[in-house]
Design an enzyme around this catalytic site. Structure first.
Site, PDB file in Angstrom:
ATOM      1  N   TYR A 173       0.836  -1.200   0.000  1.00  0.00           N
ATOM      2  CA  TYR A 173       0.000   0.000   0.000  1.00  0.00           C
ATOM      3  C   TYR A 173       0.871   1.249   0.000  1.00  0.00           C
ATOM      4  O   TYR A 173       0.679   2.156  -0.809  1.00  0.00           O
ATOM      5  CB  TYR A 173      -0.944  -0.004   1.207  1.00  0.00           C
ATOM      6  CG  TYR A 173      -1.784   1.244   1.316  1.00  0.00           C
ATOM      7  CD1 TYR A 173      -2.908   1.408   0.516  1.00  0.00           C
ATOM      8  CD2 TYR A 173      -1.444   2.260   2.201  1.00  0.00           C
ATOM      9  CE1 TYR A 173      -3.682   2.563   0.604  1.00  0.00           C
ATOM     10  CE2 TYR A 173      -2.209   3.410   2.305  1.00  0.00           C
ATOM     11  CZ  TYR A 173      -3.327   3.558   1.499  1.00  0.00           C
ATOM     12  OH  TYR A 173      -4.075   4.697   1.585  1.00  0.00           O
TER      13      TYR A 173
ATOM     14  N   LYS B 138       1.383   4.171  -2.980  1.00  0.00           N
ATOM     15  CA  LYS B 138       1.198   5.603  -2.747  1.00  0.00           C
ATOM     16  C   LYS B 138       2.472   6.377  -3.094  1.00  0.00           C
ATOM     17  O   LYS B 138       2.408   7.487  -3.632  1.00  0.00           O
ATOM     18  CB  LYS B 138       0.774   5.873  -1.297  1.00  0.00           C
ATOM     19  CG  LYS B 138      -0.628   5.398  -0.979  1.00  0.00           C
ATOM     20  CD  LYS B 138      -1.656   6.131  -1.823  1.00  0.00           C
ATOM     21  CE  LYS B 138      -3.065   5.871  -1.357  1.00  0.00           C
ATOM     22  NZ  LYS B 138      -4.050   6.723  -2.023  1.00  0.00           N
TER      23      LYS B 138
ATOM     24  N   VAL C 124      -8.052   9.932   7.917  1.00  0.00           N
ATOM     25  CA  VAL C 124      -9.264  10.735   7.799  1.00  0.00           C
ATOM     26  C   VAL C 124     -10.387   9.898   8.406  1.00  0.00           C
ATOM     27  O   VAL C 124     -10.430   8.673   8.226  1.00  0.00           O
ATOM     28  CB  VAL C 124      -9.559  11.084   6.322  1.00  0.00           C
ATOM     29  CG1 VAL C 124     -10.831  11.910   6.204  1.00  0.00           C
ATOM     30  CG2 VAL C 124      -8.375  11.829   5.708  1.00  0.00           C
TER      31      VAL C 124
END
Length: 138
Positions: free
Chosen positions: A43, A47, A76
């Site tokens: 991951y 990114k 978030v």
């Protein structure tokens, strides 16, 4: 890689003619702090790859009049981060921060203190960013 790298890059290239046809167009890529701080294996690597691609797209699209802004942030407060401990931004805070940066013509958004700290640490020794590396010394 398909979702976090190839998808955004292929979409950007597919929409490039549409963006170029509209003066003042802006492309926003969302990287996350994982683009600079490896904590998620593939991951984080995907990114980081998108961050690099965003820099390339920025250069590629500039002659077409398309502004490219990259967004980096920590967690978030959405379903994807429900499992995560620690501070989380509200989605409205992130959107406001991104809109303000885009309006100001910024190329990069560092949306929270965690991200600002990680970016600042990139210029230091790897061991400072990843203190657990000291425990692997023989």
């Amino acid at each position: 890689m398909e979702t976090n790298f190839f998808g955004p890059v292929f979409l950007a290239r597919a929409f490039a003619p549409v963006l170029a046809a509209k003066q003042g167009s802006i492309l926003v890529d969302v990287h996350s702090v994982a683009s600079w701080y490896a904590f998620g294996g593939a991951y984080s690597a995907s990114k980081a790859a998108l961050w690099s691609a965003t820099n390339s797209l920025r250069i590629e699209f500039a002659p077409m009049g398309v502004h490219v802004t990259g967004v980096h942030m920590g967690y978030v407060d959405i379903g994807m981060a429900a499992h995560a401990d620690g501070p989380k931004m509200l989605p409205t805070q992130l959107v406001t921060t991104v809109y303000d940066a885009v309006e100001a013509g910024e190329y990069e958004v560092l949306a929270d203190e965690l991200t600002k700290g990680v970016k600042a640490a990139l210029s230091g020794p790897v061991e400072a960013l990843y203190p657990d590396l000291h425990s692997t010394d023989a």
